[in-house]
Design an enzyme around this catalytic site. Structure first.
Site, PDB file in Angstrom:
ATOM      1  N   TYR A 297       0.838  -1.207   0.000  1.00 21.36           N
ATOM      2  CA  TYR A 297       0.000   0.000   0.000  1.00 21.36           C
ATOM      3  C   TYR A 297       0.878   1.263   0.000  1.00 21.36           C
ATOM      4  O   TYR A 297       0.658   2.197  -0.776  1.00 21.36           O
ATOM      5  CB  TYR A 297      -0.956   0.005   1.217  1.00 21.36           C
ATOM      6  CG  TYR A 297      -1.727   1.298   1.296  1.00 21.36           C
ATOM      7  CD1 TYR A 297      -2.769   1.560   0.418  1.00 21.36           C
ATOM      8  CD2 TYR A 297      -1.356   2.290   2.213  1.00 21.36           C
ATOM      9  CE1 TYR A 297      -3.434   2.779   0.437  1.00 21.36           C
ATOM     10  CE2 TYR A 297      -2.019   3.513   2.245  1.00 21.36           C
ATOM     11  CZ  TYR A 297      -3.055   3.750   1.352  1.00 21.36           C
ATOM     12  OH  TYR A 297      -3.697   4.959   1.370  1.00 21.36           O
TER      13      TYR A 297
ATOM     14  N   PHE B 259      15.156  19.722  -1.152  1.00 22.76           N
ATOM     15  CA  PHE B 259      13.782  19.273  -1.392  1.00 22.76           C
ATOM     16  C   PHE B 259      13.580  17.849  -0.847  1.00 22.76           C
ATOM     17  O   PHE B 259      12.536  17.538  -0.276  1.00 22.76           O
ATOM     18  CB  PHE B 259      13.517  19.339  -2.915  1.00 22.76           C
ATOM     19  CG  PHE B 259      12.263  18.656  -3.360  1.00 22.76           C
ATOM     20  CD1 PHE B 259      11.028  19.248  -3.173  1.00 22.76           C
ATOM     21  CD2 PHE B 259      12.319  17.414  -3.984  1.00 22.76           C
ATOM     22  CE1 PHE B 259       9.861  18.613  -3.583  1.00 22.76           C
ATOM     23  CE2 PHE B 259      11.158  16.778  -4.408  1.00 22.76           C
ATOM     24  CZ  PHE B 259       9.931  17.378  -4.198  1.00 22.76           C
TER      25      PHE B 259
ATOM     26  N   ARG C  52     -10.566   5.098   8.629  1.00 24.85           N
ATOM     27  CA  ARG C  52      -9.567   4.623   7.674  1.00 24.85           C
ATOM     28  C   ARG C  52      -8.503   3.882   8.476  1.00 24.85           C
ATOM     29  O   ARG C  52      -8.059   4.359   9.513  1.00 24.85           O
ATOM     30  CB  ARG C  52      -8.938   5.796   6.935  1.00 24.85           C
ATOM     31  CG  ARG C  52      -9.968   6.839   6.510  1.00 24.85           C
ATOM     32  CD  ARG C  52      -9.509   7.621   5.325  1.00 24.85           C
ATOM     33  NE  ARG C  52      -9.374   6.781   4.163  1.00 24.85           N
ATOM     34  CZ  ARG C  52      -8.348   6.815   3.326  1.00 24.85           C
ATOM     35  NH1 ARG C  52      -7.363   7.631   3.536  1.00 24.85           N
ATOM     36  NH2 ARG C  52      -8.291   6.018   2.276  1.00 24.85           N
TER      37      ARG C  52
ATOM     38  N   ARG D  35       1.737   8.796  12.855  1.00 27.73           N
ATOM     39  CA  ARG D  35       1.343  10.068  13.486  1.00 27.73           C
ATOM     40  C   ARG D  35      -0.170  10.307  13.398  1.00 27.73           C
ATOM     41  O   ARG D  35      -0.790  10.833  14.311  1.00 27.73           O
ATOM     42  CB  ARG D  35       2.100  11.200  12.764  1.00 27.73           C
ATOM     43  CG  ARG D  35       1.874  12.586  13.311  1.00 27.73           C
ATOM     44  CD  ARG D  35       2.269  13.628  12.276  1.00 27.73           C
ATOM     45  NE  ARG D  35       1.490  13.484  11.047  1.00 27.73           N
ATOM     46  CZ  ARG D  35       1.781  14.079   9.894  1.00 27.73           C
ATOM     47  NH1 ARG D  35       2.842  14.847   9.788  1.00 27.73           N
ATOM     48  NH2 ARG D  35       1.016  13.910   8.824  1.00 27.73           N
TER      49      ARG D  35
HETATM   50  C1  IN0 Z   1       6.221  14.296  -1.482  1.00 28.42           C
HETATM   51  C2  IN0 Z   1       7.277  14.108  -0.438  1.00 28.42           C
HETATM   52  C3  IN0 Z   1       8.682  13.957  -0.991  1.00 28.42           C
HETATM   53  C4  IN0 Z   1       9.536  15.019  -1.051  1.00 28.42           C
HETATM   54  C5  IN0 Z   1      10.852  14.842  -1.508  1.00 28.42           C
HETATM   55  C6  IN0 Z   1      11.311  13.627  -1.925  1.00 28.42           C
HETATM   56  C7  IN0 Z   1      10.467  12.516  -1.869  1.00 28.42           C
HETATM   57  C8  IN0 Z   1      10.921  11.264  -2.303  1.00 28.42           C
HETATM   58  C9  IN0 Z   1      10.083  10.178  -2.244  1.00 28.42           C
HETATM   59  C10 IN0 Z   1       8.765  10.329  -1.843  1.00 28.42           C
HETATM   60  C11 IN0 Z   1       8.298  11.548  -1.410  1.00 28.42           C
HETATM   61  C12 IN0 Z   1       9.132  12.668  -1.419  1.00 28.42           C
HETATM   62  O1  IN0 Z   1       7.270  15.092   0.577  1.00 28.42           O
HETATM   63  C13 IN0 Z   1       6.029  15.584   1.038  1.00 28.42           C
HETATM   64  C14 IN0 Z   1       6.255  16.482   2.241  1.00 28.42           C
HETATM   65  C15 IN0 Z   1       5.008  17.289   2.577  1.00 28.42           C
HETATM   66  O2  IN0 Z   1       4.118  17.397   1.802  1.00 28.42           O
HETATM   67  N1  IN0 Z   1       4.955  17.849   3.775  1.00 28.42           N
HETATM   68  C16 IN0 Z   1       3.800  18.591   4.264  1.00 28.42           C
HETATM   69  C17 IN0 Z   1       3.583  18.211   5.669  1.00 28.42           C
HETATM   70  C18 IN0 Z   1       2.408  17.336   5.864  1.00 28.42           C
HETATM   71  O3  IN0 Z   1       2.224  16.908   7.008  1.00 28.42           O
HETATM   72  O4  IN0 Z   1       1.627  17.124   4.930  1.00 28.42           O
HETATM   73  C19 IN0 Z   1       3.989  20.075   4.324  1.00 28.42           C
HETATM   74  O5  IN0 Z   1       2.942  20.719   4.382  1.00 28.42           O
HETATM   75  O6  IN0 Z   1       5.095  20.569   4.390  1.00 28.42           O
HETATM   76  C20 IN0 Z   1       5.035  14.491   1.295  1.00 28.42           C
HETATM   77  O7  IN0 Z   1       4.676  14.251   2.450  1.00 28.42           O
HETATM   78  N2  IN0 Z   1       4.509  13.804   0.219  1.00 28.42           N
HETATM   79  C21 IN0 Z   1       4.875  14.093  -1.114  1.00 28.42           C
HETATM   80  C22 IN0 Z   1       3.876  14.195  -2.078  1.00 28.42           C
HETATM   81  C23 IN0 Z   1       4.199  14.556  -3.374  1.00 28.42           C
HETATM   82  C24 IN0 Z   1       5.511  14.830  -3.703  1.00 28.42           C
HETATM   83 CL1  IN0 Z   1       5.882  15.324  -5.288  1.00 28.42          CL
HETATM   84  C25 IN0 Z   1       6.536  14.719  -2.767  1.00 28.42           C
HETATM   85  C26 IN0 Z   1       3.428  12.821   0.459  1.00 28.42           C
HETATM   86  C27 IN0 Z   1       3.844  11.322   0.519  1.00 28.42           C
HETATM   87  C28 IN0 Z   1       2.554  10.504   0.690  1.00 28.42           C
HETATM   88  C29 IN0 Z   1       4.725  11.031   1.723  1.00 28.42           C
HETATM   89  C30 IN0 Z   1       4.547  10.876  -0.727  1.00 28.42           C
END
Ligand code: IN0
Length: 413
Positions: A168, A285, A225, A212
């Site tokens: 998942y 990033f 969920r 969390r």
């Molecule tokens: C992310 C990821 C992310 C960033 C950088 C490299 C990555 C490599 C592999 C996979 C994910 C990677 O980072 C974000 C961070 C984020 O959104 N933080 C939120 C905090 C929060 O609690 O939501 C903020 O507001 O700062 C992330 O969590 N995800 C994400 C989604 C799309 C992209 Cl392009 C990059 C979500 C997830 C589900 C963990 C992949």
């Protein structure tokens, strides 16, 4: 009021917080003028707060591709998350989402607050997507297709085994890692990372979120969920929701510690992935969310509050991480320090104590083996200690002044 108290308790948060505020203002000023790009960047700021800033520091073409990738994934997530959409409506949308991004007419109303706006005005995202280079479009389409199919599969399937849990998390986050690695490669600045390492980057972030967000997910209305795997929680309780009841506190914390130990498994891969990055903006990033994740796990470990409310790193510490993460030395120091916060919380009576300890020690060894740890003091924790001792000294000086003032006025009477 809460944030004022936090700053008084951590006065060294003030400067990074101010810098973050200024950077945020600056970034908002840089929002492009074309309406579709303006919508995408202001939406990015609304849905991801501080993370949007780090995206905006990427080079122009990559920044646009990552912004659209992020919004497409948030939209897909909004459909998956909306428990009020009937399954027979939701599944076809998830499966066809990779085609909707090419269609400027497509939209589907769901979600709440800013996510509802994103869904209602999705045509702006499609319009911007159609302006990206073909390499970026193909990568985003491919990942959206595989993720939508994976989400659809898990709509009707519970997360039973640890393998299901990994599968998942692969669909919803590992694939994001694979997609981002492809986008970095397409930008011409990075080598293509191995899929297994890209996957671990996503799994580590997503498992931290799942840990969390236990309470928020279990209390979701109209339907809860559940992402914690039965293979783990069934060792402690009969039903996943039983973890939130006070009478099960001991079992709940043991189960939580089991989940954290499982997430820590991915750290070495993440360190390897980050150490291969060359571009400074791409590095930040990737590294900032990873440091936030290890910080969150250190905070959640052995912490009953996970089952009572929201456990999050304070805003000032987040600001410090954003301000001070620039290279692998910072990453090793942060991972070392946060695992050092977790380590003394391991109770020898915890059923997984030995396993957790060996995970933490393996992480600390990986950081040590980098050879940079003794060169510099921590950029987060040490300064916290230094400032709290400064605060104690200031407190006693003020106390001494008050005391001598009071004794001198008494003497003059
Ligand atoms: C992310 C990821 C992310 C960033 C950088 C490299 C990555 C490599 C592999 C996979 C994910 C990677 O980072 C974000 C961070 C984020 O959104 N933080 C939120 C905090 C929060 O609690 O939501 C903020 O507001 O700062 C992330 O969590 N995800 C994400 C989604 C799309 C992209 Cl392009 C990059 C979500 C997830 C589900 C963990 C992949």
């Amino acid at each position: 009021m809460g944030s004022l108290a936090a700053v008084l308790r951590h006065p060294d948060d003030l400067y990074p917080l101010l810098r973050l505020k200024m950077a945020s203002r600056q970034a908002e000023k840089q929002i492009p003028s074309e309406p579709h790009w303006a919508f995408c960047y202001s939406m990015l700021h609304k849905v991801s707060r501080s993370f949007a800033l780090v995206i905006q520091q990427l080079g122009t073409d990559l920044r646009n591709a990552v912004c659209i990738f992020y919004l497409v994934l948030r939209a897909l997530d909004t459909v998956e998350d909306d428990t009020s959409i009937p399954t027979d409506v939701k599944v076809p949308i998830l499966i066809a989402f990779h085609r909707h991004v090419y269609d400027r007419e497509w939209h589907f109303s769901c979600g709440t607050k800013e996510y509802k706006v994103l869904m209602d005005q999705f045509h702006h995202v499609s319009t911007a997507f159609l302006e990206l280079g073909k390499g970026y479009q193909d990568a985003i389409e491919d990942i959206t297709k595989r993720m939508g199919a994976g989400m659809a599969k898990f709509i009707c399937k519970e997360v039973e085994s640890i393998d299901d849990y990994d599968e998942y998390c692969y669909y919803v986050a590992g694939l994001v890692g694979l997609g981002l690695s492809k986008l970095f490669y397409a930008s011409g600045t990075e080598d293509l990372a191995p899929d297994s390492l890209s996957n671990s980057m996503g799994l580590f972030l997503q498992k931290t979120n799942i840990i969390r967000d236990y309470l928020e997910d279990i209390n979701e209305i109209p339907k809860c969920r559940m992402f914690w795997p039965r293979e783990i929680w069934s060792k402690y309780v009969n039903k996943l929701e039983d973890l939130k009841y006070e009478e099960n506190s001991d079992k709940a914390v043991q189960c939580l510690n089991d989940m954290v130990t499982n997430a820590l498994m991915h750290v070495e891969d993440c360190l390897k992935y980050m150490s291969a990055l060359r571009d400074h903006a791409i590095f930040r990033f990737c590294a900032i969310p990873q440091i936030m994740a290890i910080g969150t796990l250190a905070l959640c470990y052995n912490n009953i509050e996970v089952f009572r409310g929201v456990v999050k790193m304070r805003r000032g510490l987040t600001a410090k991480v954003i301000d001070r993460t620039n290279n692998m030395t910072d990453v090793y120091l942060a991972f070392y320090d946060f695992s050092n916060i977790l380590k003394p919380k391991i109770n020898k009576n915890d059923p997984n104590a030995t396993k957790t300890l060996s995970r933490v020690e393996a992480i600390q060894k990986a950081c040590m083996d980098s050879g940079v740890l003794n060169k510099r003091k921590s950029y987060i924790i040490q300064s916290e200690l230094r400032y709290s001792s400064t605060m104690i000294v200031i407190f006693f000086i003020i106390l001494a002044i008050i005391f001598s003032y009071l004794s001198s006025t008494r003497a003059s009477k």
